[in-house]
Design an enzyme around this catalytic site. Structure first.
Site, PDB file in Angstrom:
ATOM      1  N   LYS A  86      22.527 -19.257   2.989  1.00  0.00           N
ATOM      2  CA  LYS A  86      22.520 -19.116   1.530  1.00  0.00           C
ATOM      3  C   LYS A  86      23.476 -20.110   0.845  1.00  0.00           C
ATOM      4  O   LYS A  86      24.343 -20.709   1.507  1.00  0.00           O
ATOM      5  CB  LYS A  86      22.882 -17.675   1.175  1.00  0.00           C
ATOM      6  CG  LYS A  86      21.830 -16.664   1.647  1.00  0.00           C
ATOM      7  CD  LYS A  86      22.162 -15.262   1.164  1.00  0.00           C
ATOM      8  CE  LYS A  86      21.052 -14.297   1.541  1.00  0.00           C
ATOM      9  NZ  LYS A  86      21.335 -12.925   1.038  1.00  0.00           N
ATOM     10  N   TYR A 128      12.061 -12.739  -3.416  1.00  0.00           N
ATOM     11  CA  TYR A 128      12.754 -11.442  -3.502  1.00  0.00           C
ATOM     12  C   TYR A 128      11.972 -10.449  -4.371  1.00  0.00           C
ATOM     13  O   TYR A 128      12.560  -9.492  -4.881  1.00  0.00           O
ATOM     14  CB  TYR A 128      14.160 -11.638  -4.042  1.00  0.00           C
ATOM     15  CG  TYR A 128      15.163 -12.097  -2.991  1.00  0.00           C
ATOM     16  CD1 TYR A 128      15.376 -11.349  -1.829  1.00  0.00           C
ATOM     17  CD2 TYR A 128      15.913 -13.251  -3.158  1.00  0.00           C
ATOM     18  CE1 TYR A 128      16.303 -11.744  -0.867  1.00  0.00           C
ATOM     19  CE2 TYR A 128      16.843 -13.656  -2.200  1.00  0.00           C
ATOM     20  CZ  TYR A 128      17.025 -12.883  -1.056  1.00  0.00           C
ATOM     21  OH  TYR A 128      17.947 -13.281  -0.108  1.00  0.00           O
ATOM     22  N   PHE A 159      20.434  -5.558  -9.182  1.00  0.00           N
ATOM     23  CA  PHE A 159      21.054  -6.828  -8.831  1.00  0.00           C
ATOM     24  C   PHE A 159      20.071  -8.003  -8.800  1.00  0.00           C
ATOM     25  O   PHE A 159      20.453  -9.120  -8.483  1.00  0.00           O
ATOM     26  CB  PHE A 159      21.780  -6.701  -7.468  1.00  0.00           C
ATOM     27  CG  PHE A 159      20.902  -6.263  -6.310  1.00  0.00           C
ATOM     28  CD1 PHE A 159      20.079  -7.161  -5.654  1.00  0.00           C
ATOM     29  CD2 PHE A 159      20.922  -4.942  -5.867  1.00  0.00           C
ATOM     30  CE1 PHE A 159      19.280  -6.761  -4.586  1.00  0.00           C
ATOM     31  CE2 PHE A 159      20.131  -4.531  -4.793  1.00  0.00           C
ATOM     32  CZ  PHE A 159      19.304  -5.455  -4.154  1.00  0.00           C
ATOM     33  N   ARG A 203      18.942 -10.002  13.221  1.00  0.00           N
ATOM     34  CA  ARG A 203      19.588  -9.055  12.305  1.00  0.00           C
ATOM     35  C   ARG A 203      20.922  -8.569  12.867  1.00  0.00           C
ATOM     36  O   ARG A 203      21.892  -8.403  12.140  1.00  0.00           O
ATOM     37  CB  ARG A 203      18.650  -7.886  11.989  1.00  0.00           C
ATOM     38  CG  ARG A 203      17.507  -8.329  11.080  1.00  0.00           C
ATOM     39  CD  ARG A 203      16.651  -7.193  10.628  1.00  0.00           C
ATOM     40  NE  ARG A 203      17.303  -6.325   9.651  1.00  0.00           N
ATOM     41  CZ  ARG A 203      17.457  -6.609   8.359  1.00  0.00           C
ATOM     42  NH1 ARG A 203      17.034  -7.785   7.882  1.00  0.00           N
ATOM     43  NH2 ARG A 203      18.025  -5.759   7.550  1.00  0.00           N
ATOM     44  N   THR A 206      24.456  -6.020   5.723  1.00  0.00           N
ATOM     45  CA  THR A 206      24.291  -6.746   4.452  1.00  0.00           C
ATOM     46  C   THR A 206      25.630  -6.924   3.742  1.00  0.00           C
ATOM     47  O   THR A 206      25.919  -8.008   3.230  1.00  0.00           O
ATOM     48  CB  THR A 206      23.317  -5.966   3.527  1.00  0.00           C
ATOM     49  OG1 THR A 206      22.085  -5.782   4.214  1.00  0.00           O
ATOM     50  CG2 THR A 206      23.086  -6.701   2.226  1.00  0.00           C
ATOM     51  N   ARG A 261      27.981 -12.549   9.161  1.00  0.00           N
ATOM     52  CA  ARG A 261      28.493 -12.063   7.865  1.00  0.00           C
ATOM     53  C   ARG A 261      29.957 -11.640   7.953  1.00  0.00           C
ATOM     54  O   ARG A 261      30.704 -11.782   6.983  1.00  0.00           O
ATOM     55  CB  ARG A 261      27.603 -10.955   7.342  1.00  0.00           C
ATOM     56  CG  ARG A 261      26.272 -11.507   6.821  1.00  0.00           C
ATOM     57  CD  ARG A 261      25.286 -10.416   6.581  1.00  0.00           C
ATOM     58  NE  ARG A 261      24.104 -10.869   5.870  1.00  0.00           N
ATOM     59  CZ  ARG A 261      22.954 -10.191   5.871  1.00  0.00           C
ATOM     60  NH1 ARG A 261      22.854  -9.056   6.533  1.00  0.00           N
ATOM     61  NH2 ARG A 261      21.915 -10.657   5.210  1.00  0.00           N
ATOM     62  N   ASN A 303      26.390 -13.233   0.907  1.00  0.00           N
ATOM     63  CA  ASN A 303      26.580 -12.743   2.275  1.00  0.00           C
ATOM     64  C   ASN A 303      26.117 -13.742   3.339  1.00  0.00           C
ATOM     65  O   ASN A 303      25.745 -13.360   4.447  1.00  0.00           O
ATOM     66  CB  ASN A 303      25.931 -11.364   2.445  1.00  0.00           C
ATOM     67  CG  ASN A 303      24.439 -11.380   2.211  1.00  0.00           C
ATOM     68  OD1 ASN A 303      23.878 -12.407   1.857  1.00  0.00           O
ATOM     69  ND2 ASN A 303      23.794 -10.246   2.408  1.00  0.00           N
ATOM     70  N   HIS A 350      20.306 -14.774   5.316  1.00  0.00           N
ATOM     71  CA  HIS A 350      19.212 -13.803   5.199  1.00  0.00           C
ATOM     72  C   HIS A 350      18.401 -13.844   6.472  1.00  0.00           C
ATOM     73  O   HIS A 350      18.227 -14.906   7.068  1.00  0.00           O
ATOM     74  CB  HIS A 350      18.297 -14.173   4.012  1.00  0.00           C
ATOM     75  CG  HIS A 350      17.000 -13.427   4.025  1.00  0.00           C
ATOM     76  ND1 HIS A 350      16.853 -12.172   3.485  1.00  0.00           N
ATOM     77  CD2 HIS A 350      15.796 -13.733   4.591  1.00  0.00           C
ATOM     78  CE1 HIS A 350      15.617 -11.753   3.693  1.00  0.00           C
ATOM     79  NE2 HIS A 350      14.955 -12.688   4.351  1.00  0.00           N
ATOM     80  N   GLU A 393       7.414 -14.322   5.225  1.00  0.00           N
ATOM     81  CA  GLU A 393       8.517 -15.185   4.793  1.00  0.00           C
ATOM     82  C   GLU A 393       8.425 -16.572   5.439  1.00  0.00           C
ATOM     83  O   GLU A 393       8.673 -17.580   4.770  1.00  0.00           O
ATOM     84  CB  GLU A 393       9.853 -14.516   5.117  1.00  0.00           C
ATOM     85  CG  GLU A 393      10.086 -13.284   4.249  1.00  0.00           C
ATOM     86  CD  GLU A 393      11.411 -12.571   4.500  1.00  0.00           C
ATOM     87  OE1 GLU A 393      11.733 -11.683   3.698  1.00  0.00           O
ATOM     88  OE2 GLU A 393      12.109 -12.892   5.486  1.00  0.00           O
TER      89      GLU A 393
HETATM   90  P1  CMP Z   1      19.313 -10.226   1.831  1.00  0.00           P
HETATM   91  O1  CMP Z   1      19.327  -9.817   3.257  1.00  0.00           O
HETATM   92  O2  CMP Z   1      18.912 -11.630   1.539  1.00  0.00           O
HETATM   93  O3  CMP Z   1      18.347  -9.242   0.997  1.00  0.00           O
HETATM   94  C1  CMP Z   1      18.516  -8.963  -0.377  1.00  0.00           C
HETATM   95  C2  CMP Z   1      19.786  -9.544  -0.929  1.00  0.00           C
HETATM   96  O4  CMP Z   1      20.225  -8.988  -2.148  1.00  0.00           O
HETATM   97  C3  CMP Z   1      20.931  -9.259   0.032  1.00  0.00           C
HETATM   98  O5  CMP Z   1      20.780  -9.989   1.217  1.00  0.00           O
HETATM   99  C4  CMP Z   1      22.124  -9.633  -0.841  1.00  0.00           C
HETATM  100  O6  CMP Z   1      22.366 -11.037  -0.873  1.00  0.00           O
HETATM  101  C5  CMP Z   1      21.638  -9.229  -2.237  1.00  0.00           C
HETATM  102  N1  CMP Z   1      22.293  -8.033  -2.775  1.00  0.00           N
HETATM  103  C6  CMP Z   1      23.090  -8.017  -3.858  1.00  0.00           C
HETATM  104  N2  CMP Z   1      23.504  -6.785  -4.118  1.00  0.00           N
HETATM  105  C7  CMP Z   1      22.981  -5.967  -3.191  1.00  0.00           C
HETATM  106  C8  CMP Z   1      23.059  -4.555  -2.945  1.00  0.00           C
HETATM  107  N3  CMP Z   1      23.761  -3.744  -3.714  1.00  0.00           N
HETATM  108  N4  CMP Z   1      22.375  -4.070  -1.882  1.00  0.00           N
HETATM  109  C9  CMP Z   1      21.639  -4.907  -1.087  1.00  0.00           C
HETATM  110  N5  CMP Z   1      21.523  -6.255  -1.293  1.00  0.00           N
HETATM  111  C10 CMP Z   1      22.199  -6.777  -2.328  1.00  0.00           C
END
Ligand code: CMP
Length: 140
Positions: free
Chosen positions: A11, A51, A59, A87, A93, A104, A114, A117, A128
């Site tokens: 990212k 997304y 968010f 994962r 996350t 992470r 974070n 992805h 994807e």
């Molecule tokens: P990702 O695995 O790319 O999937 C969705 C993304 O939303 C997550 O990683 C984060 O970068 C972002 N995100 C921001 N806020 C939240 C939240 N509260 N819960 C989960 N994902 C979040």
């Protein structure tokens, strides 16, 4: 165990901080193979489409702004049990909850910023990978 493909994004915050090589090393050291990879900057429509499943979440707007704030490195990874293994390698996350030794835990800044992805299941992985790569770009 089946050979699978999954999709990864390094990212914008991680690219900005010069962490591409470190994260790719963690990926390849884990045994995952890179089938295809490119550096790109997403436009708003591309990030919103990617997304779309989160579009009702509070968010979503900030997430899209962040994902288009700078270049990302997208890749298609292949290996045994690749989806779950990647994962696990990424960690939770929220970096504050990610186990030691995960990407992470090492490089994540916040639940949004974070570092990476990874696809969450076989259907998502297929969708994807196809969202970012043509078949002839998966050369590895
Ligand atoms: P990702 O695995 O790319 O999937 C969705 C993304 O939303 C997550 O990683 C984060 O970068 C972002 N995100 C921001 N806020 C939240 C939240 N509260 N819960 C989960 N994902 C979040």
């Amino acid at each position: 165990m089946a050979i699978e493909r999954t999709f990864s994004i390094i990212k914008p915050d991680a690219v900005e901080r010069g962490l591409i090589a470190e994260i790719l090393k963690m990926i390849t050291d884990s045994g995952l193979k890179i089938k295809g990879m490119k550096m790109m900057r997403m436009d708003r429509a591309k990030a919103e489409g990617f997304y779309a499943v989160h579009k009702e979440r509070p968010f979503f707007g900030e997430l899209v702004d962040y994902m288009i704030s700078g270049p990302v490195v997208v890749s298609c990874l292949e290996g045994e049990n690749a989806i779950e293994n990647y994962r696990k390698l990424m960690g939770a996350t929220n970096p504050a909850q990610a186990e030691e030794g995960t990407i992470r835990a090492a490089y994540g800044m916040s639940i949004q910023n974070n570092a990476c992805h990874g696809s969450d299941g076989p259907d998502t992985a297929r969708t994807e990978v196809a969202y970012f790569f043509n078949d002839d770009e998966l050369v590895g």
